[in-house]
Design a protein around this motif. Sequence first.
Motif, short mmCIF file in Angstrom:
data_model
loop_
_atom_site.label_atom_id
_atom_site.label_comp_id
_atom_site.label_asym_id
_atom_site.label_seq_id
_atom_site.Cartn_x
_atom_site.Cartn_y
_atom_site.Cartn_z
N THR A 39 24.41 -27.14 -14.34
CA THR A 39 24.91 -26.29 -12.91
C THR A 39 24.20 -25.18 -12.60
O THR A 39 23.72 -25.18 -11.38
N ALA A 40 23.81 -24.36 -13.53
CA ALA A 40 23.21 -23.19 -12.93
C ALA A 40 21.76 -23.53 -12.40
O ALA A 40 21.11 -22.92 -11.54
N ARG A 42 20.84 -26.02 -10.93
CA ARG A 42 20.89 -26.87 -9.53
C ARG A 42 21.22 -25.92 -8.64
O ARG A 42 20.67 -25.90 -7.63
N ALA A 43 21.99 -24.89 -8.85
CA ALA A 43 21.96 -23.58 -7.93
C ALA A 43 20.85 -23.00 -7.77
O ALA A 43 20.64 -22.69 -6.43
N ARG A 311 19.90 -18.94 -0.78
CA ARG A 311 20.38 -18.01 -1.54
C ARG A 311 21.33 -16.78 -0.70
O ARG A 311 22.16 -16.29 -1.20
N PRO A 314 25.64 -18.69 0.99
CA PRO A 314 26.21 -19.40 -0.12
C PRO A 314 26.94 -20.42 0.41
O PRO A 314 27.12 -21.34 -0.59
N ASN A 317 25.28 -23.70 -0.60
CA ASN A 317 24.79 -23.87 -1.90
C ASN A 317 26.10 -24.62 -2.54
O ASN A 317 26.88 -23.70 -3.00
N HIS A 319 26.72 -25.69 -5.62
CA HIS A 319 26.59 -25.33 -6.79
C HIS A 319 27.06 -23.87 -7.08
O HIS A 319 27.12 -23.26 -8.43
N LEU A 320 27.16 -23.12 -6.15
CA LEU A 320 27.12 -21.52 -6.38
C LEU A 320 28.28 -20.97 -7.06
O LEU A 320 28.36 -20.19 -7.78
N SER A 321 29.54 -21.60 -6.61
CA SER A 321 30.81 -21.27 -7.34
C SER A 321 30.91 -21.31 -8.76
O SER A 321 31.02 -20.57 -9.77
N TYR A 323 28.04 -21.70 -10.67
CA TYR A 323 26.99 -20.74 -10.81
C TYR A 323 27.37 -19.46 -11.36
O TYR A 323 27.24 -18.61 -12.30
N ARG A 324 28.17 -18.92 -10.36
CA ARG A 324 28.93 -17.61 -10.30
C ARG A 324 29.88 -17.47 -11.81
O ARG A 324 29.81 -16.48 -12.59
#
Length: 349
Positions: A39-40, A42-43, A311, A314, A317, A319-321, A323-324
């Motif tokens: 996941t990270a 991909r983000a 970037r 958000p 993206n 996958h960002l949620s 990733y965080r």
Amino acid sequence: MPQDLEFGIPFPARVSPHVAHAEAHTARWAAAHRLAGTTALRALFAMALADCTGRMLPDADAAGLALGHDVLCWMALWDDQFTGPAGADPDEAERRCRALREVVTRLPAPTVPAGAPPLVAAWLDLWHRISGRMSPAWQARAARNWHGWIAGPIHESARRRAGGSLDLDDYLRIRRVTIAAQIWLDIGESTGGYELPDALRDSPAVQAMRTVTTDVCVFANDICSVEIEEAHGDTENGLLVLERTTGLDRAGAVRALISRIHRQVAFFQYLEQRLPECCAPATDHDGLRAHVATMKALMHAADAWDRATVRYRPHDNPHLSAYRQWLHVTATATGHPQQLRTPPERQAP
């Protein structure tokens, strides 16, 4: 935000032909160091970091660009952990930085400490690859740049707690370090296979050009990232500093920073024309030309990539949620560096 603006940076667009190779290499490298799960990654890859590396280091060979992309993805993983509670708490930021700062103080020949978290061990791998063929003097300079950058979140969090920088000059004293332009100029030397002699590096003209490069990167990045940083409650952004200290509205602050970019670029071009006169005794003219090319490449990347990457968008993206959540930046931080290990269920194969 104003990612559709034109910054008017006149340097040509040059992108390495090795971008795809670099991205594939970094996926393997990050997995081997247990830095990021699927996941990270991909983000990160959705942010087109490989394109950014390819623009910053267009003349690097395939191995050099892969190294540069490893560095950039590592920087993103390190920096993003401070986009949350740790970024507003100097004590928490210091705890997260402590293990790596201790390693950097032992340069140029550190070893991986027992129980080092993956981000620390991975950084040491990067350092040895970047510095392996460079002189002790170069390594000492590069180590100072890294030490300043790694300590940057501590200083920035202290500014946030205090309510923000006093004015733009005050802001730039820290931001010129945290933008990492000096580190990328070092990496340009390493991947380019040359070292700029001290006499050239320390000449007033070259130092001024390096400062211009840094400031252009700062202002372009601040314009493109202001909305996401404002949403996080951040105060350390050039636009926000101008609005707070001068009374300018958003449009006026944007115009002010773009005007500064134009003036800085014009000054850079003036100095470039004067280099034969300013650096007449120089013996490494090829190295100087390569260094100037790297500075132009960094400014071009700040223009092209900063305005295009998700970037700073958000919502684009997907996958960002996750990733965080993976980086623990949306929850209360514990300060324990081990929390940045890839959780077992998310480890990349």
